[in-house]
Design a protein around this motif. Sequence first.
Motif, PDB file in Angstrom:
ATOM      1  N   TRP A 151      -9.422 103.537  30.798  1.00  0.00           N
ATOM      2  CA  TRP A 151      -8.230 104.315  31.135  1.00  0.00           C
ATOM      3  C   TRP A 151      -8.591 105.513  32.009  1.00  0.00           C
ATOM      4  N   ARG A 152      -9.786 106.028  31.831  1.00  0.00           N
ATOM      5  CA  ARG A 152     -10.180 107.187  32.629  1.00  0.00           C
ATOM      6  C   ARG A 152     -10.245 106.826  34.106  1.00  0.00           C
ATOM      7  N   ALA A 181      -6.681 106.558  35.419  1.00  0.00           N
ATOM      8  CA  ALA A 181      -6.052 107.871  35.585  1.00  0.00           C
ATOM      9  C   ALA A 181      -6.623 108.618  36.785  1.00  0.00           C
ATOM     10  N   VAL A 182      -7.939 108.548  36.962  1.00  0.00           N
ATOM     11  CA  VAL A 182      -8.565 109.227  38.103  1.00  0.00           C
ATOM     12  C   VAL A 182      -8.098 108.619  39.411  1.00  0.00           C
ATOM     13  N   TYR A 183      -8.013 107.288  39.467  1.00  0.00           N
ATOM     14  CA  TYR A 183      -7.594 106.628  40.704  1.00  0.00           C
ATOM     15  C   TYR A 183      -6.190 107.069  41.102  1.00  0.00           C
ATOM     16  N   TYR A 184      -5.230 106.961  40.190  1.00  0.00           N
ATOM     17  CA  TYR A 184      -3.843 107.271  40.554  1.00  0.00           C
ATOM     18  C   TYR A 184      -3.640 108.767  40.788  1.00  0.00           C
ATOM     19  N   ILE A 187       4.744 101.655  32.098  1.00  0.00           N
ATOM     20  CA  ILE A 187       5.641 100.818  31.289  1.00  0.00           C
ATOM     21  C   ILE A 187       5.037  99.441  31.067  1.00  0.00           C
ATOM     22  N   PHE A 188       4.412  98.889  32.091  1.00  0.00           N
ATOM     23  CA  PHE A 188       3.797  97.568  31.945  1.00  0.00           C
ATOM     24  C   PHE A 188       2.703  97.586  30.887  1.00  0.00           C
ATOM     25  N   HIS A 189       1.801  98.571  30.953  1.00  0.00           N
ATOM     26  CA  HIS A 189       0.709  98.608  29.983  1.00  0.00           C
ATOM     27  C   HIS A 189       1.186  98.962  28.577  1.00  0.00           C
ATOM     28  N   GLN A 190       2.258  99.707  28.454  1.00  0.00           N
ATOM     29  CA  GLN A 190       2.724 100.118  27.136  1.00  0.00           C
ATOM     30  C   GLN A 190       3.578  99.052  26.461  1.00  0.00           C
ATOM     31  N   PHE A 191       4.423  98.355  27.235  1.00  0.00           N
ATOM     32  CA  PHE A 191       5.403  97.457  26.626  1.00  0.00           C
ATOM     33  C   PHE A 191       5.275  95.997  27.058  1.00  0.00           C
ATOM     34  N   ASN A 248      -3.769 102.940  23.867  1.00  0.00           N
ATOM     35  CA  ASN A 248      -2.762 102.565  24.838  1.00  0.00           C
ATOM     36  C   ASN A 248      -2.253 103.807  25.558  1.00  0.00           C
ATOM     37  N   VAL A 249      -1.255 103.614  26.432  1.00  0.00           N
ATOM     38  CA  VAL A 249      -0.727 104.730  27.225  1.00  0.00           C
ATOM     39  C   VAL A 249      -0.171 105.816  26.317  1.00  0.00           C
ATOM     40  N   GLU A 250       0.468 105.420  25.238  1.00  0.00           N
ATOM     41  CA  GLU A 250       1.035 106.407  24.321  1.00  0.00           C
ATOM     42  C   GLU A 250      -0.044 107.315  23.740  1.00  0.00           C
ATOM     43  N   ASP A 251      -1.204 106.745  23.411  1.00  0.00           N
ATOM     44  CA  ASP A 251      -2.297 107.556  22.877  1.00  0.00           C
ATOM     45  C   ASP A 251      -2.869 108.489  23.938  1.00  0.00           C
ATOM     46  N   CYS A 252      -2.967 107.979  25.182  1.00  0.00           N
ATOM     47  CA  CYS A 252      -3.548 108.804  26.239  1.00  0.00           C
ATOM     48  C   CYS A 252      -2.652 109.959  26.642  1.00  0.00           C
TER      49      CYS A 252
END
Length: 494
Positions: free
Chosen positions: A372-373, A376-379, A426-430, A441-445
């Motif tokens: 995930w890091r 996040a860094v890329y975007y 949204i795609f990664h979370q749901f 997941n995204v919610e934790d991050c």
Amino acid sequence: MNNGMNAVRIEPYKAQEKWKMENNKPNEHDITEVVAQQSASKPSGENGVMMVINHSKVHPPFSVLWATVLYCAEFICASVLTSMYHKTDDVVWMGLTITFMLVPSVLTQLTLTFVHRDLGRDRPLVLFMHLLQMGPIIRCIEALIVYCQAGKKEEPYVTISRKIKLKHGKGLGPAFECEIGHSERKLAVHRNAFKRTAVIQAFLGSTPQLTLQLYATIQEKYVLPTRLALMIISMISIVYGALVCSVLAIQIKYDDYKVRMKPAAYLCMILWRGLEIATRITTLVLFSTTLTVWVVLVGLTNLFIFFFQPWVEFWARRASLPENIEKNFSKLGTTVVLCMVTFLYACINIFCWSAVQLDLADHDLVEKQPRWRSLAVYYTLRFMENVTLTVLWYHFKSDFYEYVCTPLLVVQLIVCYGLAVIFMLIFHQFCHPCRRLFHYNVEDCLQCSCCWRKKQLQPLEDHDHGPQENAPPDLTNHLTDRETDIVDDIMEAA
């Protein structure tokens, strides 16, 4: 036999039994009885295998047909546009259009020839079609012939695929085995080959072609119908290539699971990829119309960073080159292949997230654990770069843009890229088919640091048990109870 997470293997005695069953042409009741006997003789607790399923249904090669249609449509439109440039003596536009048309076409022919190993076989007609740049057409015809002939005669299976079925996003019980016949195996080879060519065509041909034609349209201040058609086809090809990258990344990372993409996931990915790529290309083109020399520096910097990043990590770990990428390859050949893969990886990341992280020391060349890091860094950096390029264009824009509401255009580009990031989350979370298998997941991050500390203080056993109570509802569980073929073409909906 090993447990359900190990590689596929065929046991000799089982192959002999199945061969006898094929020759005797047993009915469905006999097959079910034999399967029950095998399951009873070897309980799932011992070998992790639930049952053996005999499949006879072969799915149509829609992905092969769609990739061929895109290839032919883009090649024809580019040829027509080249002839128009020749009539108007636009030598620069004509030369660049021919380059971005032929280079990916030649690479596509080489990829199809390499995957099907035609150089060591006596197939002069197929090789001649590849020389005429019509390889995808003859390959598509071959795939359709295999599909039409499938199921007309009994054939022994060639391998057994072992998968773990996912239900409600979690691994369901022991693994189950499915037979792969000759026809299914041939169609799988065709699908895999066309997935690779779709990525090559998208990011080595369609992306520079779309950038060039959009730049030419702005410079000439009018839109040709043929040029507009080529830009639309190129955009569709790029989005499809990005979808292939995302799905292949999921398949590789979760190879032990039976993964099925749902329509909601495809829709979310199309919105995510379409907005991301369209915003990126528009930003680069607008910036190039004002600061032409500097856009070359921006492009080369991105290319070098993404090209050398996997190699720097490879050298930092002091790893060795992977073996058995191809049996006939020497170390030099392996290095050349890795450089080509890294170059394609860099070209993808210039315009959108590649969905994978390369690991040059691994046989699959892909890191299996999502980072995930890195995402996040890329975007974050890409968003900052797009905003910087847009602001510089707005500051140094020419008089031509006085007839355009430039502040609104700047806001639209920033908002569209933000929407692309939102659809990605949204795609990664749901909508991700394996989201319940994520450690985070995204919610934790996105949780605040205080909540994060509280979560870290919880007992380790509570953290490892199942999904959390506040986990999002499964949007796709209404389709998970349907039994599907093990070689289901998950790219057909793309």
